[in-house]
Motif scaffolding. Structure first.
Motif, PDB file in Angstrom:
ATOM      1  N   TYR A 162      -2.693  -7.669  -3.280  1.00 47.98           N
ATOM      2  CA  TYR A 162      -1.663  -7.033  -2.593  1.00 47.98           C
ATOM      3  C   TYR A 162      -2.245  -5.748  -1.645  1.00 47.98           C
ATOM      4  N   THR A 180      -1.435  -7.838   1.443  1.00 47.33           N
ATOM      5  CA  THR A 180      -0.248  -7.381   2.006  1.00 47.33           C
ATOM      6  C   THR A 180      -0.209  -6.065   2.742  1.00 47.33           C
ATOM      7  N   SER A 205       1.219 -12.212  -2.875  1.00 41.88           N
ATOM      8  CA  SER A 205       0.788 -11.443  -1.734  1.00 41.88           C
ATOM      9  C   SER A 205       0.682 -11.717  -0.295  1.00 41.88           C
ATOM     10  N   GLU A 243       4.567 -11.384   0.445  1.00 38.75           N
ATOM     11  CA  GLU A 243       5.002 -10.385   1.164  1.00 38.75           C
ATOM     12  C   GLU A 243       4.630  -9.889   2.248  1.00 38.75           C
TER      13      GLU A 243
END
Length: 331
Positions: free
Chosen positions: A86, A90, A146, A149
């Motif tokens: 993430y 992300t 990830s 997102e």
């Protein structure tokens, strides 16, 4: 025209840089301070160090140059800890996009390299059907989650930024390291596969991904998402069969194991990685990827809207890949 390629030192990014130079674009390679520049030797390349973890630093780093195009190829496919996916995939994307918007950069288009993995194990009932863009994503890996997102954030700024999302299936080719592990194993006389249920697999050669990137820059529709594969569907052993043939058919032991064996191996692989601080290919994400039975995807929108026509079927792509591995001392 100026183009910035993030993740330029990576497997796909370095090929995108090469094609941008071939097209006569003023090409900027976005790299980290620690990035290897082994595959970025062309003297025409402009380098820019980017810290995707810090939006304010990014604004400073990007402030002096306005780009016409950005290809966001930076990302992590393996991490020791799930939260790192993430942070890189992300938050790194969010920071880049926010920096572009806050700088009011007159960007013509951004292409984001996502992944088919954002969908996870959908349409798993036999006979398998192509995953389509209107299917509901259910990613089953930290990597896929990830990336999804990051896609959602891009959707939230639609209208403020012209962007295209590309979702390639498994990408292979020269310089790629995960599929290389399969080739290395075959050279050492072992081929390992898991699961006894039919598995439909798809692939795409790296230069076909590059083709799609520049077609998306030229004619993609803003906000659209395109699946990418070579347009064919393969069974689980076909990739290793082709590797075996291109490597001169060394004697081998082909081991086919049930899914639960893979679960045990990846569990301990993940544990070993965290214990030693070394990333391993055999981890929990890899278990879910290998367990998934349906990797079909619908590339017709890319064909119709981008003019995407894959040039490298698996046999040709594997031949070129093995040749590169051999010529560069990998095999």
């Amino acid at each position: 025209m100026k183009i910035l390629v993030t993740g330029a030192s990576g497997f796909i990014g370095s090929f995108i840089v090469e094609e941008a130079l071939n097209r006569g674009l003023e090409t900027w390679a976005g790299v980290r301070k620690s990035s290897s520049r082994r595959y970025l030797q062309d003297e025409r390349i402009h380098f820019i160090e980017l810290d995707l973890s810090d939006k304010e630093k990014l604004k400073q780093q990007l402030a002096d140059t306005n780009f016409d195009y950005i290809v966001h190829a930076a990302g992590a496919t393996k991490c020791l800890h799930q939260e790192d996916f993430y942070k890189v995939n992300t938050e790194g994307t969010i920071n880049l996009v926010k920096a572009i918007l806050e700088l009011k950069m007159p960007l013509k288009r951004l292409v984001y390299l996502s992944s088919l993995s954002v969908f996870g194990a959908v349409r798993e009932e036999q006979p398998y059907h192509e995953i389509e863009e209107n299917d509901v994503p259910h990613p089953n890996t930290a990597y896929g989650k990830s990336k999804l997102e990051a896609e959602k954030f891009l959707e939230s700024v639609n209208g403020q930024l012209s962007y295209i999302i590309l979702r390639p299936t498994g990408v292979y080719g020269p310089k790629e390291k995960d599929y290389f592990m399969m080739a290395k194993s075959i050279k050492q006389h072992i081929d390992f596969s898991v699961g006894f249920k039919c598995q439909d697999i798809t692939f795409i050669y790296v230069l076909d991904v590059v083709q799609a990137v520049f077609q998306a820059l030229d004619r993609g529709k803003s906000g659209r998402k395109y699946f990418l594969s070579d347009g064919k569907v393969y069974q689980s052993t076909e990739f290793s069969d082709l590797l075996h043939a291109e490597m001169g058919k060394p004697w081998w032991l082909r081991i086919k194991a049930p899914i639960w064996v893979l679960r045990v191996i990846t569990f301990f692989g993940e544990y070993y990685g965290r214990l030693t601080g070394k990333m391993t290919v055999l981890n929990n994400d890899k278990f879910n990827i290998l367990k998934q039975r349906n990797w079909r995807c619908d590339i017709e929108p890319a064909v119709d809207e981008l003019g995407f026509h894959p040039q490298y079927q698996l046999k040709r792509g594997v031949k070129l890949t093995v040749k590169w591995y051999q010529e560069n001392g990998w095999l």
